[in-house]
Design a protein around this motif. Structure first.
Motif, PDB file in Angstrom:
ATOM      1  N   THR A  21       0.850  -1.186   0.000  1.00 35.86           N
ATOM      2  CA  THR A  21       0.000   0.000   0.000  1.00 35.86           C
ATOM      3  C   THR A  21       0.889   1.241   0.000  1.00 35.86           C
ATOM      4  OG1 THR A  21      -1.723  -1.130   1.265  1.00 35.86           O
ATOM      5  CG2 THR A  21      -1.770   1.278   1.252  1.00 35.86           C
ATOM      6  N   LYS A  23       2.544   4.592   0.833  1.00 35.85           N
ATOM      7  CA  LYS A  23       2.562   5.256   2.132  1.00 35.85           C
ATOM      8  C   LYS A  23       3.473   6.469   2.092  1.00 35.85           C
ATOM      9  CE  LYS A  23       3.396   4.347   7.048  1.00 35.85           C
ATOM     10  NZ  LYS A  23       3.809   3.316   8.035  1.00 35.85           N
ATOM     11  N   LYS A 223      -6.796   4.081  -0.975  1.00 37.38           N
ATOM     12  CA  LYS A 223      -5.800   3.615  -1.934  1.00 37.38           C
ATOM     13  C   LYS A 223      -4.366   3.792  -1.448  1.00 37.38           C
ATOM     14  CE  LYS A 223      -8.837   4.575  -5.867  1.00 37.38           C
ATOM     15  NZ  LYS A 223      -8.983   5.279  -7.176  1.00 37.38           N
ATOM     16  N   LEU A 224      -4.148   4.723  -0.539  1.00 41.51           N
ATOM     17  CA  LEU A 224      -2.792   4.923  -0.022  1.00 41.51           C
ATOM     18  C   LEU A 224      -2.847   5.512   1.381  1.00 41.51           C
ATOM     19  CD1 LEU A 224      -1.970   8.243  -0.302  1.00 41.51           C
ATOM     20  CD2 LEU A 224      -2.157   7.627  -2.711  1.00 41.51           C
ATOM     21  N   LYS A 225      -1.745   5.426   2.081  1.00 42.88           N
ATOM     22  CA  LYS A 225      -1.662   5.956   3.437  1.00 42.88           C
ATOM     23  C   LYS A 225      -0.887   7.269   3.395  1.00 42.88           C
ATOM     24  CE  LYS A 225      -1.787   1.396   5.632  1.00 42.88           C
ATOM     25  NZ  LYS A 225      -1.077   0.423   6.516  1.00 42.88           N
TER      26      LYS A 225
END
Length: 236
Positions: A21, A23, A223-225
């Motif tokens: 994922t 980040k 979708k992303l951190k």
């Protein structure tokens, strides 16, 4: 018209966590944000819009002189809204009601629920003063019948009257009704109603943008951190 199509560019993924994922740290994310070009003219329009909608006439006049940004309406038209808002914030509710009626009879006639809320705010101010006879008389004569027709308004009236059951009203579960924030809430509702009547936008563009920001961050977070910006202007 203020544009609302501001986009985030250059968000290529460069850092992946173990679960693949994307980040970002705060440092990485702020660098990405720094790459976004901001149009100063649009920013000025955004600020002016906020000042006009919220009724900050003096600040709007100063900002117009400093930035050259023209407001969408005549600043003199803000005066009435400002005076009404200030009266409510001071707890001078009957004065505020009189100014609303002077502004336009239609405003009061077509917003009956709002006028009842103003009367409820006046009842709160009477409770603050502590004259029981005035409190009961006003509640019976001005609010009982009108609130009986609307469950939401009746519930609010019941909460207000609950304050009388507590000798120490700070221990009442509805003690926030006595706070300045409650006056501010009522003043904001009145301000929005007047703007609607005058066929102006009742919400500042910045409020819309903040709502869009919260929604966009929520969707992007799937979708992303990345560090999310909260309403206090801080990353979390």
């Amino acid at each position: 018209m203020f544009r609302r199509d501001i986009q985030l560019n250059n968000l290529n993924v460069s850092s992946l966590s173990e679960d693949q994922t994307p980040k970002y740290t705060i440092e990485q994310w702020t660098k990405k944000l720094d790459l976004i070009e901001v149009n100063q003219e649009q920013l000025n329009e955004l600020i002016m819009n906020y000042l006009v909608v919220e009724g900050f006439k003096d600040a709007a006049e100063c900002f117009q002189k400093e930035s050259g940004t023209k407001p969408a309406v005549e600043l003199s038209s803000i005066e009435n809204r400002l005076n009404i808002r200030l009266a409510i914030q001071r707890g001078e509710i009957l004065n505020g009601i009189a100014k609303i009626v002077d502004l336009s009879v239609q405003t009061s006639d077509t917003n009956k629920d709002l006028m009842v809320k103003l009367k409820q705010q006046h009842l709160i101010e009477l409770i603050r003063e502590g004259d029981l006879n005035k409190i009961l008389d006003y509640a019976q004569e001005e609010l009982a019948e009108e609130c009986a027709e609307n469950p939401e308004l009746l519930e609010e009236l019941e909460k207000i009257m609950t304050l009388l059951a507590f000798e120490d009203q700070s221990k009442c579960p509805f003690n926030q009704l006595l706070s300045f924030e409650q006056r501010q809430k009522t003043a904001s509702e009145v301000n929005a109603a007047i703007l609607t009547f005058e066929r102006q936008e009742k919400d500042a563009h910045i409020i819309t943008l903040l709502k869009m920001l919260m929604l966009t961050q929520q969707k992007l977070g799937e979708k992303l951190k990345f560090p999310k910006l909260n309403l206090a202007g801080k990353f979390s």
